[in-house]
Design a protein around this motif. Structure first.
Motif, PDB file in Angstrom:
ATOM      1  N   GLN A 143       9.533  45.925 -25.171  1.00  9.94           N
ATOM      2  CA  GLN A 143      10.834  45.424 -25.295  1.00  9.94           C
ATOM      3  C   GLN A 143      11.298  45.418 -26.555  1.00  9.94           C
ATOM      4  N   HIS A 187       8.088  39.740 -20.760  1.00 11.52           N
ATOM      5  CA  HIS A 187       9.333  38.324 -21.081  1.00 11.52           C
ATOM      6  C   HIS A 187      10.027  38.968 -22.301  1.00 11.52           C
ATOM      7  N   LYS A 188      11.517  38.583 -22.399  1.00 16.13           N
ATOM      8  CA  LYS A 188      12.643  38.803 -23.791  1.00 16.13           C
ATOM      9  C   LYS A 188      11.574  38.054 -25.559  1.00 16.13           C
ATOM     10  N   THR A 243       6.317  34.091 -26.690  1.00 14.82           N
ATOM     11  CA  THR A 243       7.716  34.769 -26.766  1.00 14.82           C
ATOM     12  C   THR A 243       8.503  34.679 -28.121  1.00 14.82           C
ATOM     13  N   TYR A 283      11.767  37.416 -28.947  1.00 15.67           N
ATOM     14  CA  TYR A 283      12.454  36.908 -30.308  1.00 15.67           C
ATOM     15  C   TYR A 283      11.643  36.292 -31.817  1.00 15.67           C
ATOM     16  N   GLU A 304      13.820  40.574 -31.113  1.00 19.98           N
ATOM     17  CA  GLU A 304      15.058  40.587 -31.506  1.00 19.98           C
ATOM     18  C   GLU A 304      14.518  39.401 -32.239  1.00 19.98           C
TER      19      GLU A 304
END
Length: 686
Positions: free
Chosen positions: A441, A576-577, A549, A579, A444
């Protein structure tokens, strides 16, 4: 040229005290001094009337002093305001902590002033002023002024004064070393003219001519040095490997399918290995694109052909990760993988050295320990250097020298734009892994002002830890000193424990720790025994903890974009998302630009292009590329046309005179060797 090698302290007007300060700038000889070029030029020719001045511009005025007033707005500060006027209006010149101005000038003096204009409704002020008496030959105004890169208490005026003394000296003879036919062909000025007009431009045009000469020369010498280095490697016949059918079995045993980009890179490597030409291939891939599996299969192909392989990594953490991955994957195929790092005991090391010499080890993975003289391979066929920008050209060649013309792969997760890669690696073939494995992914990225730091720690960090995830916090880059960075990281841990995370498990990792301590901390982090890992940039490369993460980078404006991208790549490695939070303290335009780029894209190639545009190619040509001369004036983005001409000329000259033995090329050859110093010293060019 002997005169140019004179110790700088013996140059007229310098002496031991000034020489000490110049040494801190990397200036040790007269040649270092005259090649210490300005970082920019300020055009002070813009002579204006006071009434014509625009807010925020830098300009020069000619005016008469009408009054001088001094005050002390606060303790330890003096403020001097010089009132001036011309036939159109009046203005005030503002000087902070320069009380001598009051005694240097008097009412009625005609002066020239260069400064930054601050214009309000009725008032005009000039700040950051250079002021001098009006003469026909002003020193600091009404001309193009060189602005030097300065630290260590040396002022711009001091450098200018030193340069003037040196360049005005009749003893200074800067001998031409470019062949006369090149000077005529490209309409270049002499080196003497170029040096003098860079440090003291007679006009904008003379500066332009001087810069063109230096830019062309820098590119030409860089290209010729790299071509000479590589021709020394490529002259000999290499090993011809056959594709072994067992390689397909190893590939089939992997728990995933290679991406198209990985397959393409692997096929290019296997084709190279099948040739009797020595392979020199650069494998570029963004963070997480899967270069390691390509390295594994390449090394396996080498071993299946009866040869040994070596993989050199810049840190023990990364070397150990490679070792764990390769040994686990290749064990069932009876391929013996071993690890050699600085923390091995004397007994372990002796055992490894004996077995590698007796061909009982198929693949040896390690750090700089691999290039020690005591390491002798029986039959090395393939050498891979990971994160190649951490090693100098010479270090890489020392590993290759341990065999009879082994194939060479250099890998990097620091994406380099193809144009720069072609310059850095000349005639290397380039494979680009430009595709991420499925399931990865995008991370962000959010850049925040340091005022919001508390909110990040109290909310975001706690949220991730409560979900069972883990967090990296990278402490600010203080300077190139592990000791100072270790102190900064230790202080940050204490602050976080006392103010924010007294109830959480906080770990510390820095470069001054022993290898065994580093390994232990990383094992604890991988095993989820640490919630938050505070680290220096020691975790920049290759560290793989899928449960982490959140990456927080303190004082992110102090890092290069490529480095920020590498650090960001430590998260987003699992399902997992993830950052990345960039905390910054600077309000500069460059900082704003860089933070925006990081927020906008996860593409390492785009980021590295922007990094080079903003900072120039120093990161690649500077201290990290030991032995490669730095580009001081040339910039590959601004000067691409000149680069192509220089590259073309370098190929032509070496095509005509491979070892630069023609009389007209001998001085150029000396200059190339002087600039590259140790890189070329082991190559015979008789």
């Amino acid at each position: 040229m002997e005169e140019l090698n004179k110790d700088v302290q013996y140059v007229k007007g310098i002496g031991p005290k000034r020489a000490y300060k110049l040494n801190k700038l990397g200036i040790f000889t007269l040649k270092d001094l005259i090649y210490y070029f300005p970082r920019q030029f300020e055009d002070r020719n813009n002579l204006k009337k006071i009434a014509q001045l625009d807010n925020d511009e830098k300009a020069t005025i000619k005016a008469v002093i009408t009054g001088i007033e001094t005050s002390s707005p606060k303790k330890g500060m003096t403020l001097t305001k010089v009132c001036v006027k011309d036939e159109t209006s009046s203005a005030k010149l503002v000087f902070f902590n320069q009380p001598h101005i009051k005694n240097a000038f008097r009412v009625g003096d005609m002066v020239l002033v260069f400064g930054k204009v601050k214009k309000s409704y009725k008032n005009v002020e000039l700040t950051s002023c250079e002021i001098e008496f009006f003469t026909k030959s002003p020193k600091n105004t009404c001309k193009v002024m060189p602005i030097y890169p300065l630290t260590y208490g040396v002022t711009n005026k001091e450098i200018m004064s030193i340069m003037k003394t040196v360049l005005d000296s009749e003893e200074l003879k800067i001998k031409e070393y470019l062949p006369i036919n090149i000077i005529k062909k490209y309409n270049l000025c002499s080196i003497d003219y170029a040096i003098k007009n860079i440090h003291s431009p007679q006009s904008k045009d003379s500066l332009k001519v001087a810069l063109y000469r230096i830019i062309f020369e820098e590119f030409l010498i860089l290209q010729m040095g790299l071509f000479l280095f590589k021709s020394g490697i490529n002259d000999c016949k290499g090993i011809k490997f056959n594709k072994n059918e067992n390689l397909d079995n190893i590939r089939s045993s992997l728990p995933f399918k290679l991406t198209k980009a990985q397959s393409r890179a692997l096929n290019e490597i296997i084709d190279d290995m099948a040739s009797d030409k020595i392979m020199n291939r650069l494998v570029q891939g963004d963070v997480g694109s899967g270069k390691t599996v390509v390295a594994l299969l390449s090394l396996a192909n080498c071993v299946l052909n009866g040869y040994q392989g070596a993989l050199m990594a810049p840190t023990e953490i990364l070397a150990e990760q490679h070792y764990a991955y390769l040994s686990d994957t290749l064990e069932e195929f009876n391929i013996n993988v071993e690890l050699l790092v600085g923390s091995c005991t004397k007994k372990q090391k002796e055992n490894i050295l004996k077995r590698v010499k007796n061909n009982e080890i198929d693949i040896l993975i390690g750090t700089h320990a691999l290039i020690e003289d005591t390491v002798e391979f029986s039959n090395i066929g393939l050498v891979i250097t990971d994160e190649q920008h951490r090693f100098g050209v010479r270090q890489r060649s020392r590993l290759s020298d341990k065999g009879k013309n082994p194939d060479i792969i250099v890998m990097t997760a620091t994406p380099i734009p193809r144009t720069l890669a072609l310059i850095l690696y000349g005639d290397l073939d380039i494979s680009i892994i430009d595709e991420l494995p499925p399931g990865r992914q995008p991370i962000e990225t959010i850049a925040i002002d340091k005022k919001k730091r508390e909110r990040v720690y109290n909310n975001l960090v706690r949220d991730e830890v409560q979900k069972g995830r883990q967090v990296y916090i990278v402490c600010p880059l203080v300077e190139e000193s592990e000791a100072i960075e270790a102190k900064a990281a230790t202080e940050l841990v204490e602050e976080l424990k006392s103010q924010y995370f007294s109830d959480l498990r906080v770990g510390l990792l820095h470069g001054k720790m022993k290898s065994s301590e580093k390994d232990n901390i990383m094992k604890m982090f991988k095993n989820k025994e640490i919630d938050i890992l505070v680290s220096t940039t020691v975790i920049e490369v290759g560290v793989n903890v899928p449960n982490a993460t959140l990456m927080i980078i303190e004082n992110s404006e102090r890092f290069g974009l490529a480095q920020l991208h590498q650090l960001r790549g430590r998260v987003g490695r699992g399902v997992h998302k993830s950052y990345c939070i960039l905390i910054y303290a600077s309000k500069s335009e460059v900082c704003r630009q860089r933070m925006s780029i990081m927020e906008e894209t996860n593409d390492g190639f785009k980021i590295s292009e922007k990094d080079l545009e903003i900072r120039g190619p120093g990161e690649f040509f500077g201290t990290r590329q030991h032995g490669i001369p730095e580009l001081k004036v040339a910039n590959i983005f601004k000067h691409m046309k000149i680069l192509k001409l220089a590259q073309q000329e370098a190929r032509y000259i070496l095509g005509e005179d491979k070892n630069l033995n023609f009389e007209e090329n001998k001085l150029l050859k000396n200059e190339i060797f002087d600039k590259f110093k140790y890189t070329l010293e082991e190559i015979s060019l008789n």
